[in-house]
Design a protein around this motif. Sequence first.
Motif, PDB file in Angstrom:
ATOM      1  N   MET A 167       2.754   8.949 -10.548  1.00 49.92           N
ATOM      2  CA  MET A 167       1.841   9.068 -11.678  1.00 49.92           C
ATOM      3  C   MET A 167       1.294  10.484 -11.831  1.00 49.92           C
ATOM      4  O   MET A 167       1.108  10.973 -12.946  1.00 49.92           O
ATOM      5  N   HIS A 168       1.039  11.160 -10.695  1.00 50.10           N
ATOM      6  CA  HIS A 168       0.482  12.509 -10.777  1.00 50.10           C
ATOM      7  C   HIS A 168       1.491  13.509 -11.331  1.00 50.10           C
ATOM      8  O   HIS A 168       1.121  14.629 -11.718  1.00 50.10           O
ATOM      9  N   LEU A 169       2.761  13.112 -11.395  1.00 52.81           N
ATOM     10  CA  LEU A 169       3.802  13.985 -11.934  1.00 52.81           C
ATOM     11  C   LEU A 169       4.091  13.693 -13.403  1.00 52.81           C
ATOM     12  O   LEU A 169       4.873  14.413 -14.037  1.00 52.81           O
ATOM     13  N   VAL A 251       2.654  10.802  -0.904  1.00 52.77           N
ATOM     14  CA  VAL A 251       1.591  11.527  -1.596  1.00 52.77           C
ATOM     15  C   VAL A 251       0.296  11.369  -0.816  1.00 52.77           C
ATOM     16  O   VAL A 251      -0.100  10.248  -0.467  1.00 52.77           O
ATOM     17  N   GLU A 252      -0.354  12.481  -0.551  1.00 54.81           N
ATOM     18  CA  GLU A 252      -1.620  12.445   0.171  1.00 54.81           C
ATOM     19  C   GLU A 252      -2.657  11.684  -0.644  1.00 54.81           C
ATOM     20  O   GLU A 252      -2.817  11.912  -1.843  1.00 54.81           O
ATOM     21  N   GLY A 253      -3.343  10.767   0.008  1.00 57.54           N
ATOM     22  CA  GLY A 253      -4.356   9.969  -0.669  1.00 57.54           C
ATOM     23  C   GLY A 253      -3.856   8.642  -1.190  1.00 57.54           C
ATOM     24  O   GLY A 253      -4.645   7.811  -1.625  1.00 57.54           O
ATOM     25  N   VAL A 254      -2.537   8.427  -1.165  1.00 55.17           N
ATOM     26  CA  VAL A 254      -1.960   7.164  -1.603  1.00 55.17           C
ATOM     27  C   VAL A 254      -1.611   6.341  -0.369  1.00 55.17           C
ATOM     28  O   VAL A 254      -0.900   6.816   0.523  1.00 55.17           O
ATOM     29  N   ASP A 255      -2.137   5.134  -0.302  1.00 57.40           N
ATOM     30  CA  ASP A 255      -1.910   4.285   0.859  1.00 57.40           C
ATOM     31  C   ASP A 255      -0.440   3.880   0.954  1.00 57.40           C
ATOM     32  O   ASP A 255       0.226   3.633  -0.056  1.00 57.40           O
ATOM     33  N   GLY A 256       0.031   3.779   2.180  1.00 60.52           N
ATOM     34  CA  GLY A 256       1.374   3.278   2.416  1.00 60.52           C
ATOM     35  C   GLY A 256       2.440   4.351   2.285  1.00 60.52           C
ATOM     36  O   GLY A 256       2.188   5.488   1.883  1.00 60.52           O
ATOM     37  N   GLN A 257       3.648   3.948   2.641  1.00 62.44           N
ATOM     38  CA  GLN A 257       4.804   4.834   2.586  1.00 62.44           C
ATOM     39  C   GLN A 257       5.517   4.712   1.242  1.00 62.44           C
ATOM     40  O   GLN A 257       5.623   3.623   0.687  1.00 62.44           O
ATOM     41  N   ASN A 258       5.998   5.831   0.751  1.00 62.10           N
ATOM     42  CA  ASN A 258       6.857   5.798  -0.422  1.00 62.10           C
ATOM     43  C   ASN A 258       8.113   5.008  -0.056  1.00 62.10           C
ATOM     44  O   ASN A 258       8.771   5.319   0.948  1.00 62.10           O
TER      45      ASN A 258
END
Length: 294
Positions: A167-169, A251-258
Amino acid sequence: MPIRHARFSDIPIMARVLAASFGPDKLFQIMFSHQDEYPEDLVTAFRRSLRIAWWDYSKVLMVSYEPCQPEIEDVNDEKRGLLTTRNGQKEIITGMVEWQRVGLGWEHVWNLWGWWDPRRLIKTFFEWRNKLVYYFRPCRASARPTPEDPEPLLYTNFVSRLIPFSMHLMSFPDKPWRENHWSLEVLGIHPSHQFKGYGKELAQWGLAKAKCDTASGVTGLPSVVIAADTKEVFYQKVGFNELVGWSSRNVEGVDGQNPLAERECGGGAVLWSWVREDEEAAKKQMLENGELKV
């Protein structure tokens, strides 16, 4: 390279093109880990998805093709599977693209009356139909839960699982002009017809469409694509100027693994095309940094 708008009758062939194009890709090997056992189920999954896209009035489906002069008896089995007839002439569909208009003015793509246009209900019908079909007849080519991977990545859930990491992209508070844009959702060229210019033609059709879009009140909109593994160079060459990041990374601040990083799956480069506002913002930044003198 000849291209045209797709027809509903092209969908079965477009599904075969996508299966042949994306089947070997690592991401699709993960999502459809049993595709070698059930190759037709992979084609069916693409066909169901394309039917929903067809009835999405914010989207445009295009195909590339080449005229087929010989009679069908003279065409080999592989080409026969890609063969269609239009206006009495035989064509071999070589590739397809799915473009989507996002943001204000999307309804002007197919001249809808607005969000309340009853034609939008057709897409909803097919979405629910697909859910019922998948419930009673699951795709046998899809990955299945295992003790090592109890929640496998599937074609029906990978987009929603990647949203927190991408989303940040896709949205930038300092670049509000990107809220209205064109998005290249899917581009696939049959392996027998790759490196002939079909992909470039289909990609640049949408870029040109975005540049002359005036439906949101401004002339010219940016375009965005999330590239498959190793395809980012191709998209940069055809006109997606700026690589802003990777949706396949944590992504830093996003819980869990991509889920892509967790499965060591590459790709996911997010690229944007530039419009006048991007050029002005870049020039302003260079002036502030002393890299450009007036």
